[in-house]
Design a protein around this motif. Structure first.
Motif, short mmCIF file in Angstrom:
data_model
loop_
_atom_site.label_atom_id
_atom_site.label_comp_id
_atom_site.label_asym_id
_atom_site.label_seq_id
_atom_site.Cartn_x
_atom_site.Cartn_y
_atom_site.Cartn_z
N THR A 2 151.78 26.74 9.19
CA THR A 2 151.01 27.64 10.12
C THR A 2 152.13 28.27 11.04
O THR A 2 153.00 27.99 11.61
N PHE A 4 152.20 29.87 14.59
CA PHE A 4 151.41 30.31 16.11
C PHE A 4 151.63 31.34 16.59
O PHE A 4 152.92 31.47 16.89
N SER A 74 155.95 25.04 10.05
CA SER A 74 155.37 25.93 11.03
C SER A 74 156.41 26.40 12.07
O SER A 74 157.62 25.91 12.20
N TYR A 121 147.50 31.39 13.16
CA TYR A 121 146.78 31.00 14.33
C TYR A 121 147.34 31.72 15.81
O TYR A 121 148.10 31.54 15.95
N GLN A 169 140.26 31.75 14.29
CA GLN A 169 141.70 31.75 14.23
C GLN A 169 142.26 32.11 15.62
O GLN A 169 143.53 32.05 15.68
N TRP A 171 142.38 31.23 19.95
CA TRP A 171 142.25 30.74 21.22
C TRP A 171 142.57 31.43 22.30
O TRP A 171 143.59 31.81 22.19
N LYS A 189 145.65 21.34 22.96
CA LYS A 189 145.42 22.30 21.70
C LYS A 189 146.25 22.14 20.58
O LYS A 189 145.93 21.94 19.27
N GLU A 192 145.81 19.08 18.80
CA GLU A 192 144.58 19.34 17.70
C GLU A 192 145.19 20.11 16.37
O GLU A 192 144.75 19.76 15.31
N LEU A 193 146.07 21.25 16.61
CA LEU A 193 146.19 22.02 15.54
C LEU A 193 147.26 21.52 14.73
O LEU A 193 147.33 21.91 13.56
N CYS A 194 148.33 20.76 15.18
CA CYS A 194 149.59 20.47 14.33
C CYS A 194 149.13 18.96 13.42
O CYS A 194 148.39 18.36 13.88
#
Length: 194
Positions: A2, A4, A74, A121, A169, A171, A189, A192-194
């Motif tokens: 991902t 970021f 990521s 994201y 996608q 925030w 956050k 949650e995402l990782c």
């Protein structure tokens, strides 16, 4: 993998909080391409940015995007192609070289950037244009100063519209909070995402 992508007006905290997140979550941090070019080559930021500046940012985005897409882990990217594209759109509204900048914008629609977008994201560090200007002045980096409030307002509107049209996608982080509140929200956050 991902990506970021940290979006936001100048002075919104992308560098500071991006580095905090990178350290805490052991994710590589990629600094903003435009800022690097300003420091290396003396380009002028904001509405006064030259066509050459936009072209060199684009070339650096192609190279960095290829490198990022080849990774198996990521990364946190301050700004990124979306932010740079939004800056071009705003410069079209406020500056010259409109047709050449429009041609440059079409290059950001290529398959490589679409592929990157699918793996990205976006976190928007949202502040008002007046707050952006105040924060820029306190960081004592005159070479990065973007002072045109209309330009900043246009950028913010474009970034908010992107978030509104891509809710799965994106925030939005309200930057009118204390540093600790922002860090707590970001860390929660990212967990949650990782």
């Amino acid at each position: 993998m991902t990506v970021f992508s940290l979006l936001g007006l100048p002075g919104s905290g992308k560098s500071f909080y991006g580095q905090q997140l990178a350290t805490a979550f052991h994710i590589p941090f990629l600094p903003e391409i435009a800022t690097q070019l300003i420091h290396k080559k003396g380009f002028v930021p904001g509405a006064q940015g030259s066509l050459q500046f936009d072209q060199e940012i684009y070339m650096a985005n192609i190279q960095t995007t290829n490198e990022v897409l080849a990774l198996d882990h990521s990364v946190i990217w301050e700004g990124g192609p979306l932010q740079d594209r939004v800056f071009i759109e705003a410069r079209i509204k406020f500056r010259s070289h409109i047709s050449k900048r429009r041609q440059l914008l079409t290059l950001y629609e290529s398959s490589i950037f679409k592929r990157l977008h699918r793996h990205t994201y976006y976190l928007l560090f949202d502040i008002a244009p007046t707050s952006s200007l105040q924060r820029q002045k306190t960081r004592q980096k005159p070479e990065l100063l973007t002072v045109d409030l209309d330009f900043l307002a246009d950028l913010r509107d474009k970034l908010l519209l992107f978030c509104e049209t891509h809710p799965q996608q994106t925030w939005i982080v309200d930057m009118h909070q204390s540093k600790q509140q922002v860090i707590d929200q970001l860390f929660h956050k990212f967990q949650e995402l990782c």
